[in-house]
Write a protein that holds these residues in place. Structure first.
Motif, PDB file in Angstrom:
ATOM      1  N   ARG B 397      34.237  -3.427 -15.725  1.00  0.00           N
ATOM      2  CA  ARG B 397      32.830  -3.004 -15.819  1.00  0.00           C
ATOM      3  C   ARG B 397      32.481  -2.672 -17.254  1.00  0.00           C
ATOM      4  O   ARG B 397      32.917  -1.669 -17.796  1.00  0.00           O
ATOM      5  CB  ARG B 397      32.599  -1.814 -14.905  1.00  0.00           C
ATOM      6  CG  ARG B 397      32.704  -2.228 -13.460  1.00  0.00           C
ATOM      7  CD  ARG B 397      32.727  -1.068 -12.545  1.00  0.00           C
ATOM      8  NE  ARG B 397      33.062  -1.520 -11.199  1.00  0.00           N
ATOM      9  CZ  ARG B 397      33.133  -0.703 -10.166  1.00  0.00           C
ATOM     10  NH1 ARG B 397      32.879   0.580 -10.330  1.00  0.00           N
ATOM     11  NH2 ARG B 397      33.448  -1.176  -8.993  1.00  0.00           N
ATOM     12  N   THR B 398      31.668  -3.540 -17.841  1.00  0.00           N
ATOM     13  CA  THR B 398      31.316  -3.387 -19.253  1.00  0.00           C
ATOM     14  C   THR B 398      29.945  -3.986 -19.501  1.00  0.00           C
ATOM     15  O   THR B 398      29.568  -4.945 -18.841  1.00  0.00           O
ATOM     16  CB  THR B 398      32.374  -4.083 -20.141  1.00  0.00           C
ATOM     17  OG1 THR B 398      31.927  -4.020 -21.496  1.00  0.00           O
ATOM     18  CG2 THR B 398      32.575  -5.534 -19.747  1.00  0.00           C
ATOM     19  N   PRO B 399      29.186  -3.400 -20.433  1.00  0.00           N
ATOM     20  CA  PRO B 399      27.865  -3.968 -20.728  1.00  0.00           C
ATOM     21  C   PRO B 399      27.969  -5.357 -21.335  1.00  0.00           C
ATOM     22  O   PRO B 399      27.094  -6.181 -21.118  1.00  0.00           O
ATOM     23  CB  PRO B 399      27.255  -2.982 -21.720  1.00  0.00           C
ATOM     24  CG  PRO B 399      28.265  -1.960 -22.023  1.00  0.00           C
ATOM     25  CD  PRO B 399      29.443  -2.154 -21.144  1.00  0.00           C
ATOM     26  N   ALA B 407      35.313   1.916 -25.762  1.00  0.00           N
ATOM     27  CA  ALA B 407      34.133   2.342 -25.013  1.00  0.00           C
ATOM     28  C   ALA B 407      34.377   2.305 -23.501  1.00  0.00           C
ATOM     29  O   ALA B 407      33.655   2.940 -22.745  1.00  0.00           O
ATOM     30  CB  ALA B 407      32.944   1.461 -25.379  1.00  0.00           C
ATOM     31  N   LEU B 408      35.386   1.568 -23.066  1.00  0.00           N
ATOM     32  CA  LEU B 408      35.617   1.446 -21.625  1.00  0.00           C
ATOM     33  C   LEU B 408      36.440   2.613 -21.096  1.00  0.00           C
ATOM     34  O   LEU B 408      37.226   3.212 -21.823  1.00  0.00           O
ATOM     35  CB  LEU B 408      36.366   0.150 -21.312  1.00  0.00           C
ATOM     36  CG  LEU B 408      35.701  -1.160 -21.675  1.00  0.00           C
ATOM     37  CD1 LEU B 408      36.410  -2.304 -20.968  1.00  0.00           C
ATOM     38  CD2 LEU B 408      34.234  -1.158 -21.320  1.00  0.00           C
TER      39      LEU B 408
END
Lengths: 381, 507
Positions: B397-399, B407-408
């Protein structure tokens, strides 16, 4: 893309303002009028002739900055660029004067000698690091001293021009076939008057070095492994990168590029075309500041080199109006320090944003979709 | 400080927003004085944001914090410490080249006549340690300590600063069962002496066994406050955490074949300098196609070195065969090319370069092969394409694939690492602690991936400190103790308690 550039310029912009403020304060303390000083500085750089002179000055700085930056990318501090380039320039100047070759080959030959000498000198530090784990900062600093002594010895005892009877120790002047032609036509073609300035011919090679550095770092497998080793050596090792080979190659590569730092003066600057006691001696140290300021980025280091040269050019006339020229060094130092702080502040802000975005993403997905099959083996996890 | 207040800590309707996200959206928490209180929730549920609020690392945008019944505002962790709130982090913050006592007093050194009071420091340390059963030797070097001892140092550090309310972030993630029991025994002592303990955990069994009360957080909200843990089961808790019904664990059929994918014969890793004990001593085993071989052991008994030796990251003597071919003389890169996939035990240290974007992390370890590289050059579009595939197939799940790996969340980082290894279709997988420190959702995904790969014929060597995971996934179990294989067990009949006794050499 535009916002990325704006973001990249934010920190140095703030740093520039701070540096000017600090310089102003220093001028006030030394009882000088900052406005007089700044207007004299501006007058001295705001003409075509000055722009060309600034570019000429920035070119060797840039090569030096790239040489240091490539080591920084792997957390290797090549403080020895200075020794590497001095030795390379001397030996290349002498070797170039001993052969007769057609123009393109002659220049290529001298460049090749410089690269090999720079790489060879750096390889001493690389071997010490890889085999005996000697910190490269210490060894390269020491090697600078040895290189300086060695250059003095070679110049006076081996490579000096003998038949002139001159008391000055210098290598024989290179023949025209070993000189890089100036590039004035690039500018005069547009109708701009350059005065006495000439755009020196090493610029295209410096640009090529920058492009090659970019391609190597960001497009090649070697560059990927280099950056990886710098960011996380443990992970690089687990990914099959041989750390010792990487350290060796990087230091030697940094030395190879450092070997080219003096080539602008040797091959393109009519003041020289030889190695003598007037030859610039400190370019290798400037590269350290420029790599830091330009964040090891090919374009960033170029911008840093131009700013550095600009400050130096701007402060040249100050002593004539009774203002200490050292204000330039204060500006450079203040700019470097505030830029590094500003980079860190901007980086932290960006990092926090990236983390928050990713967190938002994983949460929105968590609530929007049924979650994945969560299984509890044996009734608990 | 009013120690008679009913609640040591109360949070009321805490809201904390970050640019583009509401991390806490109405969190309520009431922790009675003198109790052990557990906070459970999936990664990304907002637990760490909550912890930071409690510890004064940031201020909430809305809501109230009450400490011992008094409303408080923390401008910085200093304010929290002044009120007796101490934080024990999951990642230890100890200087490796300092001794235990030096680490504990660091920043608050006791002085006598202007000089460091060494004997005084050690004395107060011994007292603290004895009172709460937190056994440490003040003169040991941190670098020489095991995980459990390091953790005791962290707790002592907080106690030394006078904390009466302790917050522990996943304190048991790195401990073996015996150590977990010791930890909670110490925490009990602390509570009996009037302190309050708050801990975060993923291990629901342990929460049920040791906590006096439980708060469940999901998607930034408090979704359950359980004052009597005996009234719920691990299943109930898990369902509250993920917000839906859980499927029952399926029974598995064996997919083990007779084909030996990985054979290790008499593998030995020499002792560390200054020691005489081989770190891995003549270890032999084989892993077949379609088999998961689990290796249990207290951390530091040679499992990490065993894996490192098979990967070619550690010098070793002995034979390692992949599909019958000797790989002893091959480099790590060549071993990977022969079909060994590798999930390192510490993804942040060995598996990722946190500052690089996801797509460059996906290439890590595969930077010499398609589609990540074309000869000597990286293939950016190929790498990005492959990364998108990993993100999609393994539910990372990542932008975007351009965000840096740091950031994850831990679970998503791990899914990226596991996915990256699986995409290269290895014959043999070395999985070290594949679900350490990840949330239940990601854990389930990773288990599914491992099971699916097993049915597809992958030979997996699984090393884990999570005994449930070992027993649940493995077809066979080996126990490693002091560098040797000391037992082979059948996961169908073994219990975690039995396994624990083999691991500690009691059996």
């Amino acid at each position: 893309m535009l916002s990325r550039i704006r973001g990249a310029l934010l920190a140095p912009g703030v740093a520039a303002v701070m540096a000017i403020l600090i310089a102003a304060i220093a001028l006030l303390i030394s009882r000088n009028n900052p406005l007089t000083a700044f207007s004299a500085m501006w007058d001295n750089i705001s003409n075509a002739e000055s722009v060309v002179l600034i570019i000429n000055r920035a070119v060797p700085y840039y090569v030096s900055g790239v040489a240091v930056a490539i080591g920084f990318k792997m957390n290797l501090f090549n403080i020895g660029a200075n020794g590497q380039y001095l030795l390379a320039a001397l030996i290349a100047a002498w070797a170039g004067s001993q052969v007769t070759l057609p123009a393109p080959l002659h220049v290529t030959f001298i460049l090749a000698v410089a690269v090999v000498v720079g790489a060879a000198w750096a390889s001493i530090a690389a071997i010490l690091k890889v085999t005996r784990n000697v910190n490269e900062v210490i060894s390269t600093i020491m090697l600078n001293f040895i290189a300086t002594g060695l250059v003095a010895f070679l110049l006076t005892e081996q490579f000096r021009e003998r038949d002139t009877g001159s008391l000055i120790a210098q290598t024989p002047t290179l023949p025209p076939s070993a000189r890089l032609p100036h590039l004035d036509w690039l500018i005069t073609w547009t109708g701009i008057d350059l005065g006495n300035a000439r755009l020196l011919g090493f610029l295209p090679i410096a640009i090529a070095i920058g492009v090659a550095y970019h391609l190597l770092l960001n497009r090649s497998r070697f560059g990927y492994e280099l950056r990886l080793s710098g960011l996380n050596p443990e992970a690089a090792r687990a990914a099959g990168v041989n750390p010792k080979a990487m350290v060796f190659k990087t230091i030697v590569l940094s030395g190879a590029i450092a070997g080219l730092i003096g080539m602008h003066s040797l091959l393109a600057d009519p003041q020289f075309y030889k190695y003598g006691d007037q030859f610039p001696r400190m370019l290798g140290f400037t590269g350290i500041s420029l790599a830091l300021l330009g964040r090891n980025h090919p374009a960033g280091v170029a911008a840093a080199a131009l700013v550095w040269a600009m400050i130096e050019r701007a402060t040249q006339p100050l002593s004539r109006i009774g203002i200490p020229q050292e204000i330039g060094v204060i500006m450079q130092g203040a700019f470097l320090l505030t830029a590094i702080i500003a980079y860190e502040v901007v980086k932290r802000r960006n990092d926090a944003n990236a983390a928050a975005q990713a967190a938002a993403m994983s949460q929105s997905v968590t609530t929007a979709e049924p979650p994945h099959t969560a299984q509890l083996p044996g009734g608990g996890s | 400080m009013d120690s008679t207040a009913a609640y040591a800590i109360e949070l009321r309707d805490i809201v904390k927003r970050f640019p583009g996200v509401v991390a806490n959206d109405g969190v309520n928490l009431s922790v009675r004085s003198g109790t052990i209180h557990a906070i459970v929730g999936e990664n990304g549920a907002g637990k760490s944001t909550l912890m930071k609020t409690l510890y004064g690392a940031h201020q909430p945008d809305e809501g109230m914090i009450l400490v011992n019944g008094e409303p408080q505002r923390f401008r910085s962790p200093r304010d929290a410490i002044a009120l007796g709130i101490g934080m024990v982090f999951q990642h230890f913050m100890l200087a490796r080249n300092f001794t235990v006592w030096e680490n504990i007093v660091l920043g608050q050194e006791p002085r006598r006549r202007g000089r460091l009071d060494i004997s005084g420091a050690k004395r107060s340390l011994d007292e603290l340690g004895q009172r709460y059963g937190l056994d440490v030797r003040p003169d040991d070097l941190i670098a020489d300590l095991g995980v459990g001892e390091k953790q005791r140092c962290e707790i002592l550090k907080v106690l030394y600063r006078g904390a009466k309310i302790l917050i522990l972030d996943e304190p048991t993630a790195v401990l073996v069962p015996q150590e977990v029991d010791e930890l909670f025994a110490s925490l009990r002592e602390l509570v009996a002496a009037g302190s309050t303990v708050i801990f975060i955990s993923h291990k629901l069994d342990e929460v049920l066994r040791h906590a006096d009360a439980i708060t469940v957080i999901r998607a930034g909200k408090t979704v359950g406050e359980i004052s009597d843990p005996h009234s719920v089961t691990a299943r109930d808790l898990a369902e509250m955490m993920v917000g839906s019904q859980l499927p029952t664990p399926e029974t598995r059929t064996s997919t083990v074949t007779t084909h030996r994918a990985l054979e290790v014969r008499e593998l030995t890793v020499a002792p560390e300098p200054g020691s005489i004990k081989d770190r891995v001593a003549k270890v032999s085993f084989e892993v077949h196609r379609g088999e998961i071989l689990g290796i249990a052991g207290v951390e530091g008994n040679g499992q990490s070195e065993l894996v490192a030796a098979i990967m070619g990251l550690e010098d070793s003597v002995g034979t390692v065969l992949v599909d019958g071919l000797d790989i002893n003389r091959l480099s790590t890169m060549q071993r990977k090319a022969r079909g060994i996939g590798y999930i390192p035990e510490d993804r942040q240290q060995n598996g990722l370069a946190l500052e690089l974007p996801l797509w460059e992390n996906a290439a890590l370890g595969h930077q010499h092969s398609e589609p990540y590289a074309k000869g000597r050059w990286m293939n950016r579009s190929g790498a990005r394409q492959r990364t998108r595939e990993i993100v999609r197939r393994f539910d990372v799940r990542t932008p975007s694939i351009d965000v840096p790996a740091f950031a994850l969340s831990g679970g998503n980082q791990q899914k990226l690492v596991v996915g990256r290894e699986m995409m290269s279709e290895p014959k043999v997988l070395l999985a070290s602690h594949p679900t350490r420190g990840v949330d239940v959702g990601a854990q389930a995904v990773i288990w599914d991936i491992l099971r699916d790969a097993r049915s597809a014929g992958l030979a997996t060597l699984l090393i884990s400190a999570d005994l449930e995971e070992l027993i649940g996934l493995s077809d066979r179990l080996l126990v490693m103790l002091r560098g040797q294989i000391v037992a082979e067990l059948d996961p169908a009949t073994v219990t975690p308690a039995m396994l624990g006794s083999y691991m500690t050499g009691v059996h």
